[in-house]
Design an enzyme around this catalytic site. Structure first.
Site, PDB file in Angstrom:
ATOM      1  N   GLY A  55       0.830  -1.187   0.000  1.00  0.00           N
ATOM      2  CA  GLY A  55       0.000   0.000   0.000  1.00  0.00           C
ATOM      3  C   GLY A  55       0.871   1.247   0.000  1.00  0.00           C
ATOM      4  N   CYS A  56       0.258   2.376  -0.303  1.00  0.00           N
ATOM      5  CA  CYS A  56       1.035   3.621  -0.396  1.00  0.00           C
ATOM      6  C   CYS A  56       1.595   4.009   0.965  1.00  0.00           C
ATOM      7  CB  CYS A  56       0.192   4.736  -0.996  1.00  0.00           C
ATOM      8  SG  CYS A  56      -1.410   4.995  -0.205  1.00  0.00           S
ATOM      9  N   TYR A  57       0.748   3.987   1.986  1.00  0.00           N
ATOM     10  CA  TYR A  57       1.236   4.329   3.322  1.00  0.00           C
ATOM     11  C   TYR A  57       2.312   3.351   3.793  1.00  0.00           C
ATOM     12  CZ  TYR A  57      -2.650   7.689   4.189  1.00  0.00           C
ATOM     13  OH  TYR A  57      -3.518   8.749   4.168  1.00  0.00           O
TER      14      TYR A  57
END
Lengths: 347, 347, 347, 347
Positions: free
Chosen positions: B150-152
């Site tokens: 995921g981006c985070y």
């Protein structure tokens, strides 16, 4: 008009000055008699702030040329350093509501350390009352000089003071991740405040070195009954107004977010401008834009023994001009909400 | 064109799909052969994304109607749940780079808990390699199915993994205050994503309940050698792209921010996409916009024994499509930066 | 590297300079050898533009201290007035691509009227070729000094020149309502460019007095075969990049928007950077952000005998740095799209 | 409270409804007794609009379940089509202030053409008074049903009506290039209204086909004494509120912008909400944000015999809810500015 308060605004060309004028224009007991702005002396206020062009206002003048006679109170929005000098020269019978940083720090050594010079009006500093309305109401009522808190300290202290006082959170390792709109930086010409530098971006600034940190620490230390330090990390958000603080705290004993909400609600239930949201509801800056409200919220953390706390307000209103007017209302025995009933502007 | 990689993009109508196409168009070895988007089947991609109107692209089709023959690899940008079903039906000799959440979590029980249903492709899940390029490069090289983070998690793990591995920070009480642009929420029609709900505002969301938390915890736990929980508090920022994580950590022993910077620099000095800033320099999302870079920074805290760490990337590039292409380069033995050399767009 | 073009960028600290560097970094034949910025001499470029920190670049120096030997071409992004003086002092064998306004106006009297001083390099002015790539390609190929058009003129002329030349629209009463992002104003410290002055607002500026008006009139007059004036009314839009021109024109004879589209398509069908949309499709700045594209569109008006024309481009790319590089490619016999293939960044 | 006006707001869940509530909360004679919102029936208003959480308001209910007894007036913010049906069923003694498009067009054939169905309340339509406060004040005073103008028509008509009536501008070829904030599109879930589709961009929409065109034409035709068509070209600007119209007109006889300013000043000199700027001063949306003001300005054109006119207002206030309340004040014999004295919010 004889029952109106005669008002001067010093440093009216800043965003804070403009917002003072906006709000005072709707205040039934306010009569703006003097506006100063040295760099714009001689101009009408509408030349500097066209959005105020619908108001009848005195022309801007230099602070040195101001006739103070007949003024009941001045709001001072001058830069720090200058404020203390100008205020020291004001007539003694005039009340002063200072929006600068000059009289916020109680310890002159701390002031000197953070602002780079010795304080030049120590007697006044000793006399000044810290203008966090909901917490120093009685002292403000009798004060001649009120030092309005910074925008960040207002948001932080309204949230944390009752919890520290009630012994619900630890005084150690309080972490405040702050996010602010750009007006917090004022109207000064700085590259970092240009549209293209701010839009479509977020960034931290003044990490571990922001001048609001010692101010927050000062008041939290009083509440905790001992000296404490905090983490205070501000970020610049591409929006005009608004401030949101996300605070990470350790709970004392078996406290949880529900109890924190209850304690805040108990403390602020009667307050007109502070609203405590139910546990798990998220405050957002758009819920307070343009208004004098401060919203508080609390969440349980995934980390055991910790909680997440949120505080939001409009930095130019409750964080500055609105709280200043609230203090004026207190100082002059008026209903505290007078002129401050505006609802938030959304969208 | 025989030496080009034949590529399919499943779920091409999302922002991630569009950014994949944008980047692959500049990749000298990429040949986009298939684009699927069930809700838009039959349309040209330019009808859904006019900014891509200058490219010659295959028309959008339904995933069920896709002819997989001749494809070397598919990027899967379908929603979680759907992804695992579609990928389970793909030809076995085809490589798969999944951008959904379906194969990120190693423990099926954790997946079921956070995504609300049992995993339906457990064998694939076991086989999948976690696609954090800089940390799982060797495994990615030999993988058939890569689960892109995921981006985070990408931003968090690039920052924290080396510090945990080096024993420089404590595994307890890691606090991640995250700020993201709106594209992180995709192109779905949600009231919370309307311009008027987001502009001129900042707010926390999914506090203590965001699905990226267990993913971050999974990888940090491996690095720490023990199970850990984190605080992960995301906020929505009025900007299109970009993500900035401010992490609050406790230092082990006598470590300080200087040593953290050194450790990061040592770990990433040879990496083309991860840049470590000097201590005290603040990463900002505008420094990475549109690029595959991740910037890392560290600051000493006012609180003794603590540090403040910052990580920033473009959520659609290094946080999604860019890292996916980086993984494709690894999987196909190409130079890792191929097609990803674009500098950030500022302002 | 011997087959690379040795390049200098004068005035590299403006947004135009930064975007030149961004684009040249991806150009396989470009070799940046000199960067000047008098106010920042001695600093690395990354100190002024951290988003370029991933590039190996020469340090900034003063233009007066520059060693010109070995440079094949300079891009000049200096202010008007200064540009003509600096360029007049450059070695004669070096090619010059000027992005300032100094050599755009063919008539020295018009220059003097709009820029407030006599031109100080008249011989150069006479020699300069107007760098509207799609319309002066042959002249550019042989030029030593190319005067790149302003951003607004590029958008206006690409749209209107073919229609005037084809006799499809009247030369009288051409009205251009222009909207621009804030980067068009540069990085200079002006109050009007502060975030808080621009965000959440739109306003006209330089109404009937913008310096791009005579430049547009000059080229349109040539196309029309007679002197003409235009209405040119720019507006400032709260966005970083992008420019959109809405033009209101009277049709000649029985022409309609369909024919205008056809004429534009015929003119630009083979051009790599100009795209004509089908009648009734609306160009938008987000379709060109960061790219060298210009999109054109036409609509029938409710008013009989009139049409509405739209042109959009990225003011920093096709409106400035991108077109400059396109001209460099032409001047050096390279494929015109080299280094400019980047697709637009959306969202 | 017996001297208060009992008010219902139908369709309170739109942005217009929310702004009505915001403004009425500050109106000393307003008493909100009913709020309807079928999709949110049963919820408190604060669940739909948290920024109004500080007000004591009736819960939302379905319009069908509303008890009309005791209501003096309803504001109707329902969609067009629905409005005419609901209003037709209201008690006859109740005043109605409609904010929808249902009763704005005087000619049923024009209504049917632009809204796609026959009008279903023709008697009411005939009775309705067009609620452009400054121009139909006397008729509004005696009306039972007031049809508030659209936001664009309000801005256009306040600017153009006096000039047409005074014979200063030609009725032919009036060109209105309009720019609007996103709230003009309401809170409905449309992809085009998502943050990422709007931010960092400007685009035209509904070119030559916007429903406000016939409304503007209707009123301008009356003023001109003959049927006329206009060019009306709206654009979407990345801001929440505000509307700016740039009008391009031909002058009659020897008129110039100075005379236009004088004519406007003569017409509006006594009006509390319309301000005419000196010739050459540019209105901007930020000068009216959140207020009921409309600012007008005029410029000489470079094209001989033409002028450029600007009008700006807040689409949700003077363009909708504010003007509706202004009309209520007129209908109930109250001072026209009551509850509408708020100054603009800037920044």
């Amino acid at each position: 008009m004889t029952d109106r308060i005669s008002i001067g605004v010093l440093g009216a060309s800043g965003y804070t000055g403009a917002d003072l004028v906006r709000l005072l224009a709707a205040h039934p007991k306010a009569d703006i008699r003097v506006l100063t702005a040295n760099a714009h002396a001689g101009k009408p206020m509408s030349a500097v702030y066209p959005h105020l062009g619908g108001l009848a206002l005195p022309a801007l003048k230099r602070v040195e040329e101001t006739d103070w006679s007949g003024l009941d109170v001045v709001f001072c929005g001058l830069p720090h350093g200058t404020s203390q000098e100008v205020i020291a020269g004001l007539p003694e019978e005039m009340k002063v509501i200072d929006l600068s940083a000059d009289f916020r720090l109680r310890d002159p050594a701390v002031y000197a350390q953070w602002y780079g010079h010795e304080h030049r009006a120590l007697a006044l500093q000793e006399e000044a009352v810290y203008g966090l309305s909901e917490h120093y109401r009685e002292a403000i009522r009798g004060a001649r000089l009120v030092a309005c808190p910074g925008c960040y300290p207002t948001a932080a202290l309204l949230l944390l003071l009752p919890l520290l006082q009630a012994g619900l959170i630890e005084a150690e390792d309080i972490i405040i991740d702050a996010k602010s709109g750009v007006s917090g930086g004022g109207r000064a010409l700085k590259e970092a405040m240009l549209f293209c530098e701010v839009a479509e971006a977020i960034q931290p600034y003044a990490v571990a070195s922001h001048r609001h940190a010692p101010e927050i620490e000062q008041e939290l230390s009083i509440a905790a009954g001992k000296e404490l330090l905090i983490n205070f990390t501000p970020h610049l958000v591409p929006m005009n107004r608004g401030e949101l603080l996300t605070c990470y705290v350790r709970l004392r004993g078996a406290a949880n977010a529900t109890e924190l909400c209850e304690a805040l609600e108990e403390r602020y239930g009667e307050e007109p401008f502070v609203r405590v949201l139910p546990k798990g509801a998220a405050p957002a800056t758009r819920h307070v834009r343009g208004s004098n409200f401060c919203l508080l919220g609390a969440f349980d953390d995934r980390l055991p023994g910790r909680a997440i706390l949120i505080s939001t307000l409009d930095n130019l209103v409750k964080g500055s001009s609105g709280q200043a007017i609230q203090n004026m209302n207190i100082m002059f025995g008026l209903p505290e909400t007078l002129g401050l009933e505006q609802q938030p502007l959304f969208p």
